[in-house]
Design a protein around this motif. Sequence first.
Motif, PDB file in Angstrom:
ATOM      1  N   VAL A   1      16.497  -1.528  18.292  1.00  0.00           N
ATOM      2  CA  VAL A   1      15.892  -0.764  17.214  1.00  0.00           C
ATOM      3  C   VAL A   1      15.854   0.712  17.592  1.00  0.00           C
ATOM      4  O   VAL A   1      16.221   1.579  16.825  1.00  0.00           O
ATOM      5  N   ARG A  17       9.955   1.113  12.966  1.00  0.00           N
ATOM      6  CA  ARG A  17      10.143  -0.264  13.428  1.00  0.00           C
ATOM      7  C   ARG A  17       9.082  -1.186  12.827  1.00  0.00           C
ATOM      8  O   ARG A  17       9.370  -2.292  12.418  1.00  0.00           O
ATOM      9  N   LEU A  19       7.577  -0.834  10.059  1.00  0.00           N
ATOM     10  CA  LEU A  19       7.898  -1.042   8.650  1.00  0.00           C
ATOM     11  C   LEU A  19       9.025  -2.062   8.510  1.00  0.00           C
ATOM     12  O   LEU A  19       8.961  -2.994   7.708  1.00  0.00           O
ATOM     13  N   ALA A  20      10.041  -1.862   9.338  1.00  0.00           N
ATOM     14  CA  ALA A  20      11.182  -2.789   9.277  1.00  0.00           C
ATOM     15  C   ALA A  20      10.748  -4.196   9.633  1.00  0.00           C
ATOM     16  O   ALA A  20      11.145  -5.172   9.002  1.00  0.00           O
ATOM     17  N   MET A  21       9.870  -4.291  10.658  1.00  0.00           N
ATOM     18  CA  MET A  21       9.417  -5.627  11.061  1.00  0.00           C
ATOM     19  C   MET A  21       8.587  -6.267   9.952  1.00  0.00           C
ATOM     20  O   MET A  21       8.693  -7.457   9.708  1.00  0.00           O
ATOM     21  N   ALA A  23       8.924  -5.716   6.800  1.00  0.00           N
ATOM     22  CA  ALA A  23       9.853  -6.129   5.752  1.00  0.00           C
ATOM     23  C   ALA A  23      10.556  -7.412   6.143  1.00  0.00           C
ATOM     24  O   ALA A  23      10.712  -8.325   5.335  1.00  0.00           O
ATOM     25  N   VAL A  24      10.945  -7.476   7.417  1.00  0.00           N
ATOM     26  CA  VAL A  24      11.640  -8.686   7.856  1.00  0.00           C
ATOM     27  C   VAL A  24      10.683  -9.869   7.869  1.00  0.00           C
ATOM     28  O   VAL A  24      11.039 -10.974   7.470  1.00  0.00           O
ATOM     29  N   LEU A  26       8.266 -10.286   5.935  1.00  0.00           N
ATOM     30  CA  LEU A  26       8.131 -10.673   4.529  1.00  0.00           C
ATOM     31  C   LEU A  26       9.328 -11.506   4.111  1.00  0.00           C
ATOM     32  O   LEU A  26       9.206 -12.543   3.454  1.00  0.00           O
ATOM     33  N   LEU A  27      10.486 -11.055   4.565  1.00  0.00           N
ATOM     34  CA  LEU A  27      11.708 -11.788   4.253  1.00  0.00           C
ATOM     35  C   LEU A  27      11.642 -13.205   4.799  1.00  0.00           C
ATOM     36  O   LEU A  27      12.005 -14.158   4.128  1.00  0.00           O
ATOM     37  N   LEU A  30       9.358 -15.220   2.783  1.00  0.00           N
ATOM     38  CA  LEU A  30       9.915 -15.515   1.471  1.00  0.00           C
ATOM     39  C   LEU A  30      11.144 -16.398   1.558  1.00  0.00           C
ATOM     40  O   LEU A  30      11.586 -16.942   0.558  1.00  0.00           O
ATOM     41  N   LEU A 395      19.677 -16.642  11.745  1.00  0.00           N
ATOM     42  CA  LEU A 395      19.911 -15.201  11.710  1.00  0.00           C
ATOM     43  C   LEU A 395      21.234 -14.869  11.015  1.00  0.00           C
ATOM     44  O   LEU A 395      21.305 -13.921  10.223  1.00  0.00           O
ATOM     45  N   GLU A 399      21.423 -12.503   7.805  1.00  0.00           N
ATOM     46  CA  GLU A 399      22.257 -11.295   7.777  1.00  0.00           C
ATOM     47  C   GLU A 399      23.207 -11.338   6.577  1.00  0.00           C
ATOM     48  O   GLU A 399      23.500 -10.317   5.962  1.00  0.00           O
ATOM     49  N   VAL A 401      22.527 -12.757   3.748  1.00  0.00           N
ATOM     50  CA  VAL A 401      21.708 -12.438   2.573  1.00  0.00           C
ATOM     51  C   VAL A 401      21.598 -10.918   2.413  1.00  0.00           C
ATOM     52  O   VAL A 401      21.762 -10.373   1.319  1.00  0.00           O
ATOM     53  N   LEU A 402      21.367 -10.248   3.527  1.00  0.00           N
ATOM     54  CA  LEU A 402      21.248  -8.784   3.471  1.00  0.00           C
ATOM     55  C   LEU A 402      22.583  -8.139   3.117  1.00  0.00           C
ATOM     56  O   LEU A 402      22.645  -7.149   2.389  1.00  0.00           O
ATOM     57  N   ARG A 405      22.922  -8.326  -0.459  1.00  0.00           N
ATOM     58  CA  ARG A 405      22.021  -7.390  -1.139  1.00  0.00           C
ATOM     59  C   ARG A 405      22.607  -5.978  -1.142  1.00  0.00           C
ATOM     60  O   ARG A 405      22.429  -5.228  -2.095  1.00  0.00           O
TER      61      ARG A 405
END
Lengths: 474, 57
Positions: A1, A17, A19-21, A23-24, A26-27, A30, A395, A399, A401-402, A405
């Motif tokens: 990171v 980091r 924030l990214a964590m 978000a991840v 949350l991902l 979800l 993983l 990846e 999925v991202l 997106r």
Amino acid sequence: VIGRRRPDRQAACFASRRLAMSAVALLVILATPTTRAFPVSGDETVLPAGTELNDDALDRPREIFTSEAVGGGKSYLVNLGDLAFTAPSILGGAARQAGISCATCHVNGASNPKLYVPGMSSRAGNFDTTGALFNPRTDNGVLDPVTVPSLRGARYLAPYGHDGRLGSLRDFVRSVIVNEFAGPDPSPAILDAMVTYIQDIDFLPNPKLGPGGRLTARAGDAEHRGEALFARPFPNDPTLSCAACHVPSAAFVDHRQHDVGSGGLFKTKTLLNADFNAPYFHDGRYDTYEEVVAHFDRTFDLGLSPRDRRDLVAYLAAVGDAERPYEPDGVDAQLKEINDVASVLATAVPARDGKIIALAVDTVGRELRELAEHFPDRRDTAVSGGREQRGLARLALKELVLSLRRIDVAAAAGNFDEAAAEYQNYRSRLAGAVRPLKAAEPWSLFNPAIHDAHYAAMRQLFQTANKAAARSPR
Amino acid sequence: MTTKETIGQLVTLLDVGDLKRLEPAKLRAKSEELVVLLQTAAPKIGLKTPTLEDLVQ
């Protein structure tokens, strides 16, 4: 990171980091679809507690396509129709909220004999299409469930609906989406694609049947005797016979509705591949051919002897048979399905079709996340072994999925060249994901032993949670 | 769409007070969008692009 930890950037790095964590995280949260758990047990979804969608089945009905059977390939329209068929967003209201799509009930274009929704089903395999749950506007106030029909050979089976109320498959598909499941009016392009997809689903081959729907030499004596009985005029009305309505040379239908003593006029159902379409009759009242034959014997006073009944059942079983009706679910089958539906992006991105791109990204992303859930994560204590492989498989899929997106984000911003480049990246990543997925497959839910251990633990978890909920004051 | 706007939209989507009213598809799409935005933004401010592998470890 953090690339180079320079003092002036550390705070920014840390915030970024975190924030990214988040978000991840949350991902990850979800990534577990609300309908994945079988049977849905609790009030955590819009579906009633006790709903069974059978989405944890180890085997899936085999689906074959006419376009592939004749040596060709599925067209863009067929794949787009398949995509829409798999997309909860095509439907509305509670169905969309619960992640239900056409494919939930018509698994691989066949039926779903275990489907059960409390309050909407009177037994496994049927469902009230005019109930309050999915579209209160069509609620007729009575529980009148009908079976989920197989769509194999649907192009030969007009009219559509159990009562044969619509002659056009296109009209019928629209009616199901808009009226039964409160979905938005589908675009003409989506409707065309869904009809094309359904019309491409073929009957499974049956070596016991030859030209004209006649039994071949592979059928036995009882089956041949049953064939003769099937064509024999009814004693009390010589204009009638089983074969007069179930016309063997016409996919065993006559395209008409009849009253056979089951409570109204219902269309003649095909008998092809019907061994796998139980329960029988429009409402699924019968589980077996024995019960069906007994019904007709009783209703039409056929005077069948016990042997006649057995022979007719043998004949029905022969006509309704199929080669390899089911196939085991697994990484290969899932990736083929995902590849096929994602291929619409190869056309939609150059065509700058933002709506189809968004539909594909959402739907394929969902499929990929569901596939990821087949690889239990490290917190799943019911599964031991292959922890690293499972982690890598999850993983790789996330990846992907991202990666999908990014296509949608680029397309939504009008950057279609970037979207095209991202689509190529997605293709490369998908090719690279095959190895980790195959490596993790022995420890996945595609393995029956792992599957059983995982779901036994989940069942226990639900029971414990439900007991705790029952004890706690409200 | 900025990162701040995306986070704001995520907050709105999560502010339902009842799990049954969550819109899972929109929430997933928006959360994925946020991750993509962060991954895109990272190199622009001199950071290595975060990957899921890095973050989970």
